[in-house]
Design an enzyme around this catalytic site. Structure first.
Site, PDB file in Angstrom:
ATOM      1  N   GLU A 100       0.785  -1.229   0.000  1.00 44.63           N
ATOM      2  CA  GLU A 100       0.000   0.000   0.000  1.00 44.63           C
ATOM      3  C   GLU A 100       0.823   1.288   0.000  1.00 44.63           C
ATOM      4  OE1 GLU A 100      -3.414   0.240  -0.131  1.00 44.63           O
ATOM      5  OE2 GLU A 100      -3.382  -1.918  -0.490  1.00 44.63           O
ATOM      6  N   SER A 143     -41.771 -38.756  37.650  1.00 44.26           N
ATOM      7  CA  SER A 143     -41.280 -39.310  38.914  1.00 44.26           C
ATOM      8  C   SER A 143     -40.031 -38.627  39.442  1.00 44.26           C
ATOM      9  CB  SER A 143     -41.007 -40.811  38.749  1.00 44.26           C
ATOM     10  OG  SER A 143     -42.209 -41.500  38.513  1.00 44.26           O
TER      11      SER A 143
END
Length: 792
Positions: free
Chosen positions: A89, A464
């Site tokens: 860049e 249960s």
């Protein structure tokens, strides 16, 4: 003379024009510069950071926010990463003052030679200016402001500060902002662990993230990567050997996924909701880090165990056929692979279950297409489960034929099998009973299929698994584990249960006659539980169970409460069983340990109520000890006997199965860990003959506990003060335990032991001896001296 004069006039005009342009430029600078935006956003940089959720041992389990971002200080950025960026860049970044005039000249010459504008001269500083303050429009005004802002930024910040902003702010595709986030998005690893080739690939992205995205355009991304590597070599950032090695390094991207590595999406969603409730939209942008109580190992064990259990149940049912179809006849041959990939892209993986499309099918071989162009042949045992769908006798919708969407999975030997997503659902949660800290939570088979959290949102009948709470209430009223109660048929008056005559039965259809309360719990005898609740009273029972955290509105004061006909979530059951496990204290489940800001400062921390310290006492510690001991016999001799495969003596629990097998449960614990699993359908229907708590839910619990307790010594807690031990008085010659004040006398049972409730309608007139007891027994007898345990 004339020529000389012409050049002199021309030069003067050009010089005058230059002065005018310079003057206008100066005026523009004078007017524009003060109007430039403040650089506070740069000097006090606060990027939008996503909410991240972690396990207690620092494993990422979720991320929420529009942007993937992870701030990295410039000193923590690898040197080769910086150099790759400069090569790609702005090679003169550390030399120019914001605008690279040599770069501008080079770009201008290149554009003139090529005849088109293909090269720009934006510096890293100019890109920072554009990304933070300006639009992407290509106008002279925008470029002029960009240049002025670049000068202003260079005057205010150091070069390293500017590069740090660039590295963390730039968009790089895949929802990733900044190079640290991109390293995770593309390669699934930290920035510091990338190779030179991988850094070069990322450095090539800022120019055009969509064009050079290695996921979308690997060929173009490869060309850009080679350019960056060549520039790094030319600038002597890497040696020739490094350059040659990087050029031939294969591209290995992370597997595309929307999930974190640890399968804890249900927990992550719980955290997201809690954080949004506290911080609203800021929860997704301020970089909060939430550390949960989950243990990553426990979570993985729970996830694997629940899925294995649900798949095992589903494989006992019939193969239902393909999930959907793609019409292959309407697709041109040259477009087939692209069309197949497009169809598969819309289908999510589910764990190791991969979606596939059938290309060809016969009774002996099925050829399928997987994502990415992979084609596999499934034969032999790989077709066993789905073989019925290869018959001509099934409907077209159920048949495996070209275009059918199926699920495939690799078996332990590396072969492929056709499988299916189970319809049945489940939930699993484990927690530390002393503090309430949740160690694992799996809210369903697949979060992507359904985010409904069955641990916290599924309000089901506990069956249960609720009996131990009723038995605990009985101990509080003077019952003992040796109290003899009649297990015989009974008819309950309509007024007793709210309007209907009721003839309850035991699950197995068998009756034992006079039986101790301990043995009745081990065998999950329904008739005994009902008679206990009759004796202590439904109102007392309803009030008592609220000590465990149950809402009285969800536990109606009817005799059906004895069989778990109220409603509760798996989380509530886990909290209730924690009271037994921790010695009688009420601890509350919690899942957030602490919240930190982006800088690591702790904003909030959970301070739990701890058993034995600041947690309220819910029941007598002696009561908790005796009920826990009775539930150990459920594991050793009763309905949960399969849990003995763990080879431990410190585990206790209770199975649960509701009417018509609509819900299967197992809740169990040792003193340090409580775990609850539930299995059922979202739209309640029978689980069938495999739907018992002991067959559908218990194996999941055993699988998890086998891992969670591996290598952990048995925990044997001594009886609390006030508990009397009677050696050999329990089941199979084990010790029996009594509350000191109730060791000699049992409460008078207000139940007709011939099988009916006084004033409750007709009597069944079933004698205890006819129901299977060796001898009838009086309603009241000494709990120690006169008990005869009828063992099996």
């Amino acid at each position: 003379m004339m020529l000389q004069r012409f050049f002199t006039v021309t030069a003067g005009l050009l010089a005058g024009l230059a002065v005018i342009v310079a003057g206008l430029l100066l005026i523009a600078v004078v007017i524009t510069y003060p109007r430039l935006p403040s650089l506070d956003v740069l000097t006090d940089y606060r990027p939008k950071m996503p909410l991240r959720v972690y396990s207690a041992d620092n494993v990422l389990i979720g991320e929420f926010g529009e942007e993937r971002r992870s701030f990295t200080r410039i000193q923590d950025v690898p040197q080769h990463m910086k150099q790759a960026l400069l090569a790609a860049e702005d090679e003169r970044f550390y030399q120019h003052g914001g605008i690279d005039y040599l770069g501008v000249l080079r770009a201008a010459v290149g554009n003139i030679v090529s005849g088109r504008a293909h090269s720009g001269a934006s510096t890293i500083t100019m890109q920072v200016a554009k990304n933070f303050f300006l639009s992407s429009e290509r106008t002279f005004t925008r470029k002029f402001n960009e240049a002025l802002l670049s000068f202003k930024i260079e005057h205010t910040l150091s070069k390293d500060q500017i590069l740090e902003l660039y590295i963390n702010q730039i968009y790089l595709g895949q929802r990733a902002y900044g190079f640290s986030a991109a390293a995770q998005a593309y390669y699934g690893k930290p920035l510091a662990n990338l190779s030179v080739a991988e850094m070069a690939m990322l450095a090539g992205l800022p120019k055009a993230p969509s064009s050079y995205n290695p996921v979308v355009n690997p060929e173009r991304a490869r060309l850009r990567q080679l350019y960056v590597l060549r520039r790094m070599h030319e600038l002597r950032f890497i040696s020739t050997d490094e350059y040659e090695q990087a050029k031939v390094e294969p591209l290995v991207l992370a597997k595309p996924t929307l999930e974190a590595s640890l399968p804890a999406q249900y927990m992550a969603e719980m955290v997201r909701q809690a954080m949004y409730g506290r911080y609203k939209e800021a929860a997704y942008t301020e970089g909060y880090r939430v550390y949960t109580t989950l243990d990553s190992k426990h979570q993985q064990w729970a996830f694997d165990s629940l899925r294995a259990g649900l798949i095992d149940y589903d494989r006992r049912q019939a193969y239902r056929g393909p999930e959907s179809f793609t019409d292959l006849s309407a697709i041109a041959p040259e477009e087939l692979e692209e069309a197949l990939d497009e169809s598969l892209a819309a289908i999510r993986d589910s764990g190791n279950m991969q979606p596939a499309i059938v290309l060809a099918a016969s009774p002996s071989r099925v050829r399928v297409y997987l994502r990415g162009g992979k084609k596999i042949d499934i034969t032999g045992s790989g077709l066993s489960f789905a073989r019925s769908a290869l018959s001509d006798r099934v409907t077209p919708a159920q048949r495996l034929r070209p275009g059918a969407h199926v699920r495939v999975v690799k078996d332990a030997k590396g072969g492929w099998q056709i499988t299916q997503m189970p319809e049945v659902e489940g939930g699993f949660v484990s927690m530390d009973p002393r503090t309430g800290a949740i160690r694992s939570l799996v809210g369903g088979f697949d979060f992507n299929r359904s985010p409904f959290n069955h641990v916290t949102q599924a309000i089901r009948q506990p069956g249960s698994t609720f009996k131990p709470f009723v038995y605990s209430a009985a101990l509080d009223r003077g019952f003992t584990p040796s109290t003899m109660i009649n297990d015989a048929p009974i008819t309950v008056d309509p007024q007793t249960i709210g309007g209907q005559s009721w003839d309850p039965k035991n699950d197995d259809g068998r009756y034992a006659g006079m039986i101790t309360m301990r043995r009745a719990l081990a065998l999950s005898k329904n008739l005994v539980s009902i008679r206990i609740l009759m004796s202590i009273g439904t109102d007392f029972g309803q009030q008592y169970v609220q000590r465990f955290g149950f809402d009285g509105k969800n536990i109606p004061a009817y005799l059906t409460m004895a069989l778990g006909a109220g409603t509760a979530t798996p989380m509530q059951i886990a909290e209730g069983y924690s009271v037994f496990a921790n010695g009688g204290y009420r601890t509350r489940a919690y899942f957030i340990d602490r919240i930190e800001d982006a800088g690591g400062r702790v904003l909030a921390r959970t301070l739990p109520a701890i058993a034995g310290q600041n947690a309220p006492q819910a029941i007598d510690p002696r009561n908790a000890f005796i009920i826990s001991n009775m539930m150990r016999d459920v594991v050793r001799y009763g309905t949960a006997n399969r849990a003995m495969a763990l080879g431990r003596n410190d585990i206790a629990g209770k199975t649960g199965t509701t009417n018509d097998f609509r819900d299967a449960w197992f809740a169990g614990f040792n003193p340090n860990l409580v775990a609850v699993t539930w299995v059922g359908f979202d739209q309640p229907r029978s689980l069938g003959r495999y739907g018992y708590g002991g067959t559908a839910a218990l194996p999941i619990w055993v699988n998890y506990m086998g891992n969670a307790l591996k290598g952990v010594p048995d925990v044997e807690l001594p009886p609390p003060a006030g508990v009397v031990v009677k050696p050999g008085a329990g089941l199979r010659g084990n010790d029996e335990y009594y509350l000191e004040e109730f060791q000699r006398t049992n409460p008078e049972l207000r139940i007709n032991n011939r099988g009916s409730v006084p004033g409750a309608g007709r009597s069944t007139e079933t004698d205890a001896s006819e129901a299977g007891a060796e001898e009838p027994a009086a309603p009241v007898q000494d709990a120690v001296e006169n008990v005869k345990d009828q063992l099996f």
